[in-house]
Design a protein around this motif. Structure first.
Motif, PDB file in Angstrom:
ATOM      1  N   TRP A 180      -3.202  17.352  -7.342  1.00 24.68           N
ATOM      2  CA  TRP A 180      -4.045  18.530  -7.533  1.00 24.68           C
ATOM      3  C   TRP A 180      -4.526  19.157  -6.236  1.00 24.68           C
ATOM      4  CZ3 TRP A 180      -4.416  14.397 -11.021  1.00 24.68           C
ATOM      5  CH2 TRP A 180      -4.140  14.708 -12.363  1.00 24.68           C
ATOM      6  N   LEU A 181      -4.564  18.407  -5.146  1.00 22.79           N
ATOM      7  CA  LEU A 181      -5.172  18.905  -3.911  1.00 22.79           C
ATOM      8  C   LEU A 181      -4.122  19.044  -2.811  1.00 22.79           C
ATOM      9  CD1 LEU A 181      -8.397  16.708  -3.916  1.00 22.79           C
ATOM     10  CD2 LEU A 181      -8.057  18.986  -4.914  1.00 22.79           C
ATOM     11  N   ASP A 182      -4.315  20.026  -1.959  1.00 23.71           N
ATOM     12  CA  ASP A 182      -3.375  20.317  -0.879  1.00 23.71           C
ATOM     13  C   ASP A 182      -3.860  19.651   0.403  1.00 23.71           C
ATOM     14  OD1 ASP A 182      -1.355  21.359   0.663  1.00 23.71           O
ATOM     15  OD2 ASP A 182      -2.204  23.378   0.786  1.00 23.71           O
ATOM     16  N   ALA A 183      -3.126  18.658   0.868  1.00 24.27           N
ATOM     17  CA  ALA A 183      -3.439  17.969   2.122  1.00 24.27           C
ATOM     18  C   ALA A 183      -2.129  17.524   2.763  1.00 24.27           C
ATOM     19  CB  ALA A 183      -4.341  16.767   1.875  1.00 24.27           C
ATOM     20  N   ARG A 184      -2.153  17.354   4.069  1.00 27.13           N
ATOM     21  CA  ARG A 184      -0.945  16.901   4.749  1.00 27.13           C
ATOM     22  C   ARG A 184      -0.734  15.396   4.615  1.00 27.13           C
ATOM     23  NH1 ARG A 184      -3.053  20.939   8.080  1.00 27.13           N
ATOM     24  NH2 ARG A 184      -1.646  22.720   8.356  1.00 27.13           N
ATOM     25  N   ARG A 185      -1.831  14.660   4.401  1.00 27.50           N
ATOM     26  CA  ARG A 185      -1.733  13.196   4.337  1.00 27.50           C
ATOM     27  C   ARG A 185      -2.878  12.678   3.460  1.00 27.50           C
ATOM     28  NH1 ARG A 185       0.184   8.695   7.442  1.00 27.50           N
ATOM     29  NH2 ARG A 185      -1.391   7.065   7.788  1.00 27.50           N
ATOM     30  N   VAL A 186      -2.577  11.635   2.667  1.00 28.59           N
ATOM     31  CA  VAL A 186      -3.595  10.992   1.824  1.00 28.59           C
ATOM     32  C   VAL A 186      -3.478   9.483   2.005  1.00 28.59           C
ATOM     33  CG1 VAL A 186      -4.533  10.698  -0.500  1.00 28.59           C
ATOM     34  CG2 VAL A 186      -3.455  12.880   0.144  1.00 28.59           C
ATOM     35  N   THR A 187      -4.617   8.823   2.286  1.00 29.38           N
ATOM     36  CA  THR A 187      -4.612   7.382   2.542  1.00 29.38           C
ATOM     37  C   THR A 187      -5.800   6.726   1.844  1.00 29.38           C
ATOM     38  OG1 THR A 187      -5.921   7.654   4.568  1.00 29.38           O
ATOM     39  CG2 THR A 187      -3.514   7.642   4.798  1.00 29.38           C
ATOM     40  N   PHE A 188      -5.706   5.408   1.711  1.00 29.12           N
ATOM     41  CA  PHE A 188      -6.837   4.595   1.250  1.00 29.12           C
ATOM     42  C   PHE A 188      -6.911   3.363   2.137  1.00 29.12           C
ATOM     43  CE2 PHE A 188      -8.843   1.092  -0.846  1.00 29.12           C
ATOM     44  CZ  PHE A 188      -9.909   1.639  -1.531  1.00 29.12           C
ATOM     45  N   LYS A 189      -8.094   3.152   2.737  1.00 26.84           N
ATOM     46  CA  LYS A 189      -8.297   1.953   3.548  1.00 26.84           C
ATOM     47  C   LYS A 189      -9.593   1.275   3.133  1.00 26.84           C
ATOM     48  CE  LYS A 189      -5.498   3.251   7.542  1.00 26.84           C
ATOM     49  NZ  LYS A 189      -5.412   3.341   9.016  1.00 26.84           N
ATOM     50  N   PRO A 246       0.829  -1.208   0.000  1.00 24.36           N
ATOM     51  CA  PRO A 246       0.000   0.000   0.000  1.00 24.36           C
ATOM     52  C   PRO A 246       0.863   1.258   0.000  1.00 24.36           C
ATOM     53  CG  PRO A 246      -0.668  -1.539   1.728  1.00 24.36           C
ATOM     54  CD  PRO A 246       0.641  -2.013   1.211  1.00 24.36           C
ATOM     55  N   VAL A 247       0.321   2.317  -0.587  1.00 23.74           N
ATOM     56  CA  VAL A 247       1.033   3.589  -0.664  1.00 23.74           C
ATOM     57  C   VAL A 247       0.320   4.609   0.221  1.00 23.74           C
ATOM     58  CG1 VAL A 247       1.882   5.413  -2.173  1.00 23.74           C
ATOM     59  CG2 VAL A 247       1.750   3.070  -3.020  1.00 23.74           C
ATOM     60  N   VAL A 248       1.099   5.373   0.954  1.00 24.36           N
ATOM     61  CA  VAL A 248       0.601   6.485   1.768  1.00 24.36           C
ATOM     62  C   VAL A 248       1.356   7.730   1.332  1.00 24.36           C
ATOM     63  CG1 VAL A 248       0.477   7.442   4.108  1.00 24.36           C
ATOM     64  CG2 VAL A 248      -0.001   5.007   3.722  1.00 24.36           C
ATOM     65  N   TRP A 249       0.665   8.862   1.280  1.00 18.08           N
ATOM     66  CA  TRP A 249       1.327  10.111   0.899  1.00 18.08           C
ATOM     67  C   TRP A 249       1.293  11.087   2.063  1.00 18.08           C
ATOM     68  CZ3 TRP A 249       0.387  15.342   0.536  1.00 18.08           C
ATOM     69  CH2 TRP A 249       1.288  16.082  -0.246  1.00 18.08           C
ATOM     70  N   THR A 250       2.428  11.716   2.342  1.00 19.63           N
ATOM     71  CA  THR A 250       2.475  12.797   3.323  1.00 19.63           C
ATOM     72  C   THR A 250       3.168  13.998   2.683  1.00 19.63           C
ATOM     73  OG1 THR A 250       4.589  12.076   4.267  1.00 19.63           O
ATOM     74  CG2 THR A 250       2.581  11.194   5.271  1.00 19.63           C
ATOM     75  N   LYS A 251       2.773  15.166   3.120  1.00 17.66           N
ATOM     76  CA  LYS A 251       3.321  16.389   2.538  1.00 17.66           C
ATOM     77  C   LYS A 251       4.820  16.498   2.768  1.00 17.66           C
ATOM     78  CE  LYS A 251       1.759  21.112   1.869  1.00 17.66           C
ATOM     79  NZ  LYS A 251       0.700  22.093   2.247  1.00 17.66           N
ATOM     80  N   ASP A 252       5.272  15.989   3.899  1.00 14.90           N
ATOM     81  CA  ASP A 252       6.699  16.072   4.219  1.00 14.90           C
ATOM     82  C   ASP A 252       7.525  14.982   3.557  1.00 14.90           C
ATOM     83  OD1 ASP A 252       6.211  18.277   5.818  1.00 14.90           O
ATOM     84  OD2 ASP A 252       5.963  17.075   7.631  1.00 14.90           O
ATOM     85  N   GLY A 253       6.941  13.775   3.426  1.00 15.70           N
ATOM     86  CA  GLY A 253       7.728  12.645   2.943  1.00 15.70           C
ATOM     87  C   GLY A 253       7.385  12.141   1.560  1.00 15.70           C
TER      88      GLY A 253
END
Length: 425
Positions: free
Chosen positions: A257-266, A211-218
């Motif tokens: 396209w969107l500004d968020a600190r974290r993006v997840t899918f569960k 699974p992939v997780v996105w964070t603004k910092d990493g």
């Protein structure tokens, strides 16, 4: 608009059935490797809506693994749009065929990923959609649009995320797609059976890849399959479901396209489903590499995952034995436009009893099929437009959600969506 639909399986069949109630297109070519499946869909439209409506539909044969087969069929029928409704392993060839034919393109699942060769549970390798985004300059030069990930998840979930960003929040901490259901499938004797409601081929791909997780910092990082379990309470009677991290396109699309600190899918899989998937992986039955197998007619080569898919019930056929609801949505946390903490869940629920009664399509495939039809209508009317390779987040969410919720008697799709305020953490 003249649409070439590639694939007449569960989702493709539902796309055609939903489109039959709309008048925004001139022609819809229902194509499949097995043309009898395409004709079966059109026969249903004839029986349900009459020959006058069905006159806008044509059945055809296509080889989705061959770009020229796709391109030739698109040219033959003057297709302005190619709608990809086959397994994601065929994305590269259908994608190429649409561009070669000078048509716009839509899909509901993006080009496949490849795990990092040394650190698969820490770093990304080839990400979902990378192959398509790398070709964006070709689509831009051609002046054509490829709208990728326009199903329900990804798709509607991304539309919800764009709506939240534009209308509900001043800053977003997390965009968390959460998918859950209380669906049950029973055999003829009434016993509950294991029968996935969506393509097992695709489900294995999603659930066993890192699974992939996105964070603004990493940026984008990976985790182990089924990591970070949490109990999420779904609306409209579904209730609490344990959800785990799963590889999915939203995490690869939303941050573009969107500004968020974290993006997840569960995804709410359940213990039994997770156990089956782990067993398939242990036995290497999730592999797509062909194995040489002895048969009565001599040695043959077959991919283990294809055998698993062939052994299980076709998701398109299990609707009459299924009960319950499925829910797709995005849980958003952050700061509201009034500067106060806010937490909401935007969602859509599909009830299998209703989708079977109205469309003879089980709810999971029907819910997936609804959204590309709405998107095609917005493109036909000019409410949405663009060039290049774009995700749903690149477009204004308001016209989509308005058309989706407007009653059918007033020209809409009659599908209400929910916005549930939750207690901000």
């Amino acid at each position: 608009m003249r649409i070439l639909l590639i694939g007449a399986g569960g989702v493709g069949d539902a796309i055609a059935k939903i489109a039959a109630r709309r008048d925004f297109f001139e022609l819809l070519v229902v194509s499949d490797y097995d043309p009898t499946r395409a004709q079966r869909t059109i026969d249903w439209i004839v029986a349900t809506h009459g020959s006058e409506v069905a006159a806008r539909f044509v059945a055809a044969r296509v080889d989705a693994s061959d770009p020229e087969s796709v391109a030739a069929l698109a040219r033959e029928h003057g297709a302005t749009h190619v709608m990809n409704a086959v397994e994601p392993k065929f994305v590269p060839t259908v994608f190429a065929g649409a561009l070669a034919a000078g048509a716009d393109y839509l899909d509901m699942a993006m080009s496949l990923s490849e795990p990092h060769p040394e650190r698969p549970y820490e770093e990304t390798g080839v990400k979902l959609g990378d192959d398509q985004f790398e070709q964006a300059p070709d689509w831009e030069t051609a002046g054509r649009l490829a709208l990728v990930g326009m199903g329900v998840e990804p798709g509607l979930s991304d539309v919800f995320a764009r709506y939240a960003s534009d209308h509900l929040f001043s800053s977003i901490d997390e965009l968390g797609t959460r998918d859950g259901a209380n669906l049950v499938v029973r055999d003829e004797a009434g016993n509950e059976i294991f029968a996935p409601s969506f393509s097992i081929w695709t489900t294995i791909e999603e659930c066993l890849n890192p699974p992939v997780v996105w964070t603004k910092d990493g940026g984008w990082v990976t985790t182990a399959p089924f990591s970070e379990p949490e109990t999420f309470v779904f609306p409209e009677g579904i209730g609490p479901v344990e959800c785990v991290n799963v590889e999915h396109e939203e995490v690869l699309l939303m941050p573009r396209w969107l500004d968020a600190r974290r993006v997840t899918f569960k995804y709410g899989l359940g213990d039994e489903f997770i156990g089956v998937l782990k067993t398939l992986h242990t036995l290497h039955l999730d592999s797509v590499a062909p194995l040489r197998v002895r048969s009565a007619n001599g040695p043959v080569e077959v991919a283990p995952r294809d055998v698993v898919a062939a052994a299980l019930p076709d998701p398109a056929t299990i609707g009459p034995r299924m009960t319950g609801k499925t829910c797709a949505g995005v849980w958003v946390t952050g700061t509201g436009q009034d500067s106060a903490p806010r937490e909401v869940y935007l969602y859509h629920v599909a009830d299998n009893e209703w989708t079977m009664r109205e469309y003879e399509s089980q709810c999971v495939v029907w819910q997936t099929a609804l959204n590309p039809v709405i998107a095609l209508e917005l493109l036909a009317t000019g409410a949405w437009s663009g060039v290049g390779v774009l995700g749903p987040e690149a477009f204004d969410a308001q016209p989509f959600l308005e058309l989706m919720a407007r009653p059918e008697s007033e020209g809409g799709y009659g599908q209400a969506w929910g916005l549930e305020e939750r207690t901000a953490s």
